[in-house]
Design a protein around this motif. Structure first.
Motif, PDB file in Angstrom:
ATOM      1  N   GLU A 209      80.887  -5.423  -5.382  1.00  0.00           N
ATOM      2  CA  GLU A 209      80.442  -6.682  -5.989  1.00  0.00           C
ATOM      3  C   GLU A 209      81.443  -7.138  -7.048  1.00  0.00           C
ATOM      4  O   GLU A 209      81.875  -6.376  -7.902  1.00  0.00           O
ATOM      5  CB  GLU A 209      79.073  -6.511  -6.620  1.00  0.00           C
ATOM      6  CG  GLU A 209      78.397  -7.821  -7.008  1.00  0.00           C
ATOM      7  CD  GLU A 209      78.880  -8.393  -8.343  1.00  0.00           C
ATOM      8  OE1 GLU A 209      79.000  -9.628  -8.464  1.00  0.00           O
ATOM      9  OE2 GLU A 209      79.147  -7.587  -9.259  1.00  0.00           O
ATOM     10  N   THR A 214      83.391 -10.942  -4.258  1.00  0.00           N
ATOM     11  CA  THR A 214      82.753  -9.740  -3.715  1.00  0.00           C
ATOM     12  C   THR A 214      83.373  -9.366  -2.368  1.00  0.00           C
ATOM     13  O   THR A 214      83.555 -10.218  -1.499  1.00  0.00           O
ATOM     14  CB  THR A 214      81.242  -9.971  -3.561  1.00  0.00           C
ATOM     15  OG1 THR A 214      80.660 -10.106  -4.869  1.00  0.00           O
ATOM     16  CG2 THR A 214      80.575  -8.806  -2.835  1.00  0.00           C
ATOM     17  N   VAL A 278      77.460  -3.503  -1.640  1.00  0.00           N
ATOM     18  CA  VAL A 278      77.739  -4.917  -1.900  1.00  0.00           C
ATOM     19  C   VAL A 278      77.002  -5.441  -3.130  1.00  0.00           C
ATOM     20  O   VAL A 278      77.265  -6.569  -3.565  1.00  0.00           O
ATOM     21  CB  VAL A 278      77.398  -5.794  -0.678  1.00  0.00           C
ATOM     22  CG1 VAL A 278      78.268  -5.414   0.507  1.00  0.00           C
ATOM     23  CG2 VAL A 278      75.928  -5.701  -0.323  1.00  0.00           C
ATOM     24  N   THR A 279      76.131  -4.646  -3.706  1.00  0.00           N
ATOM     25  CA  THR A 279      75.421  -5.082  -4.910  1.00  0.00           C
ATOM     26  C   THR A 279      75.897  -4.361  -6.161  1.00  0.00           C
ATOM     27  O   THR A 279      75.629  -4.817  -7.274  1.00  0.00           O
ATOM     28  CB  THR A 279      73.906  -4.864  -4.762  1.00  0.00           C
ATOM     29  OG1 THR A 279      73.649  -3.486  -4.471  1.00  0.00           O
ATOM     30  CG2 THR A 279      73.342  -5.726  -3.650  1.00  0.00           C
ATOM     31  N   ALA A 281      78.511  -3.451  -8.905  1.00  0.00           N
ATOM     32  CA  ALA A 281      79.729  -4.044  -9.457  1.00  0.00           C
ATOM     33  C   ALA A 281      80.874  -3.052  -9.395  1.00  0.00           C
ATOM     34  O   ALA A 281      80.696  -1.856  -9.680  1.00  0.00           O
ATOM     35  CB  ALA A 281      79.492  -4.478 -10.891  1.00  0.00           C
TER      36      ALA A 281
END
Length: 452
Positions: A209, A214, A278-279, A281
């Motif tokens: 992310e 992203t 993907v979430t 950071a």
């Protein structure tokens, strides 16, 4: 602001014996009274300005942004130029729109040569002055200078650099459990499988992310594998679209990376399942190593800053410290050293003497040593003393960049057209870890490549 191409802003180069390269348009006493407390000898060549301001934009945030401001504080004091920096995680997505509307900052730290090419093609950039180009010729290799050149016009010198192929780990864990630093990609696989089989935690922790960007950390994995599996020539063919994005060699690199990123046994240590890639950071993704919740994290040399996000030194980066890193290994242990990396190109959107004075300073060995000494980063500037770096790993990184035997290739997505490198490639990584097949993703990215 004019949206047409601008003429070169020419400035005479002073004799080599002078400190730096002179910008002679402004003369007079030092405007800032604080100069009395600063040794301004290294800054005399840039001239003095009364109340001038230079605005700067880039992707650099938080502690790194604070260190940037510190790195040019004496320059501000001695020249009278006020530098106003504003960082944004959306800089890459917004800068072309701002430039087209005449609202771009005076200076931009562009992290992608492909994006710089787009800005230059739009007629929004000011060619670099002679002092900036002279510094680039003196302190950088021809390859690095080429990243700031578009259609034979030199637009900007490099700023900082990074080596992107590091695997971060805990030296204490490796010693306690008898793990060896892998010398080949097969040994890295064996190490990962050993950690997974022990069952204490997933071996790898990963975060993709990064706001509008992203997915980019996943592209770094693919680029490292492309260079190691297929060599520099094929890597160059790939980024220049001399082979299609869905070439079998690219698929091989994706699938090799997928053995980690799409494998529930391998990720996401200390964070969750594959979906959390993907979430999470990228800034925080490696930190579970400090808690023993994962063992390995693939991220660039600049990640040193994130082990101590508040600027302290409680987590030391050293071979006997809290964390350290080894380079992603080659296919064969005796393969020559090949690394990917990145950096920023310092471009200008406004034609002004104070802007070129600032860009000349940033292209100098003086600035590079000042910034490296503040910690957390490296530079490919050949005038940098590696011992100024803030850790054993960063000293090693500078030495790698300065070694003429090193095969260095700029981050592939940064070299590709923006429609690919800063869009479909990033989005493709997200779709791929989300379940789409390699074939689907590569076909989609290939279809996005601009026709001309």
């Amino acid at each position: 602001m004019r949206l047409t191409r601008h003429r070169r802003w020419a400035v005479p180069v002073v004799a080599a014996a002078a400190v730096g390269l002179a910008l002679t348009a402004c003369t007079g006493d030092i405007a800032n009274e604080e100069a009395a407390d600063v040794d301004c000898a290294d800054y005399e060549a840039y001239g003095t300005f009364d109340g001038a301001e230079v605005t700067v934009g880039g992707t650099i945030l938080d502690l790194e942004a604070d260190r940037l401001n510190e790195s040019w504080a004496d320059f501000e004091t001695c020249t009278g130029i006020s530098v106003e920096y504003q960082g944004s995680s959306e800089f890459e997505a917004q800068i072309a729109v701002l430039a087209e509307g005449g609202n771009a900052p005076d200076v931009g730290f562009v992290p992608q040569p492909g994006l710089m090419n787009r800005l230059a093609a739009g007629g929004w950039l000011i060619p670099a002055s002679e002092p900036v180009e002279a510094n680039a010729d003196e302190f950088w290799s021809e390859d690095w200078k080429a990243y700031g050149t578009y259609e034979d016009t030199f637009y900007g010198a490099p700023l900082m650099a990074s080596i992107k192929g590091y695997v971060w780990y805990s030296p204490a864990e490796f010693e306690e459990k008898g793990y060896e630093i892998p010398k080949t990609l097969d040994e890295l696989t064996e190490l990962s499988e050993t950690i997974a089989a022990e069952g204490d935690h997933k071996p790898w922790c990963v975060g993709l992310e990064s706001g509008d960007a992203t997915g980019w950390p996943g592209t770094d994995w693919v680029e490292d594998y492309m260079l190691r599996l297929h060599g520099a020539d094929v890597y160059d063919q790939w980024v220049n679209h001399e082979i299609p994005f869905n070439d079998p060699q690219v698929a091989e690199a994706f699938d090799a990376v997928g053995e980690y990123l799409k494998n529930e046994d391998m990720v996401n240590g200390g964070i969750g399942d594959v979906s959390t890639l993907v979430t999470e950071a990228f800034q925080t993704a490696g930190l579970p190593i400090l808690d023993g919740a994962c063992s390995l994290h693939h991220q660039a040399s600049f990640y040193e800053t994130f082990w101590n996000p508040e600027g302290g030194d409680e987590n030391t980066v050293a071979s006997d410290g809290s964390v350290f890193g080894f380079l992603l290994p080659p296919v064969n242990a005796d393969d020559p050293l090949s690394v990917t990396g990145g950096g920023e190109i310092v471009v200008a959107f406004r034609e002004a003497e104070e802007v070129e004075a600032f860009r000349s300073y940033l292209s100098s060995d003086t600035w590079a040593n000042n910034r490296v000494s503040l910690g957390g980063v490296i530079s490919a500037n050949k005038g940098v003393d590696p011992e100024n770096a803030s850790s054993e790993l960063l000293v090693q990184s500078i030495e790698i960049l300065q070694d003429p035997e090193t095969t260095f290739r700029f981050d592939g997505s940064d070299l590709m057209p923006g429609a690919v490198g800063a869009d479909s490639f990033w989005k493709g990584i997200v779709a791929w870890v989300g379940g789409e097949s390699t074939t689907q993703v590569l076909d989609t990215i290939e279809a996005s490549w601009p026709a001309s």
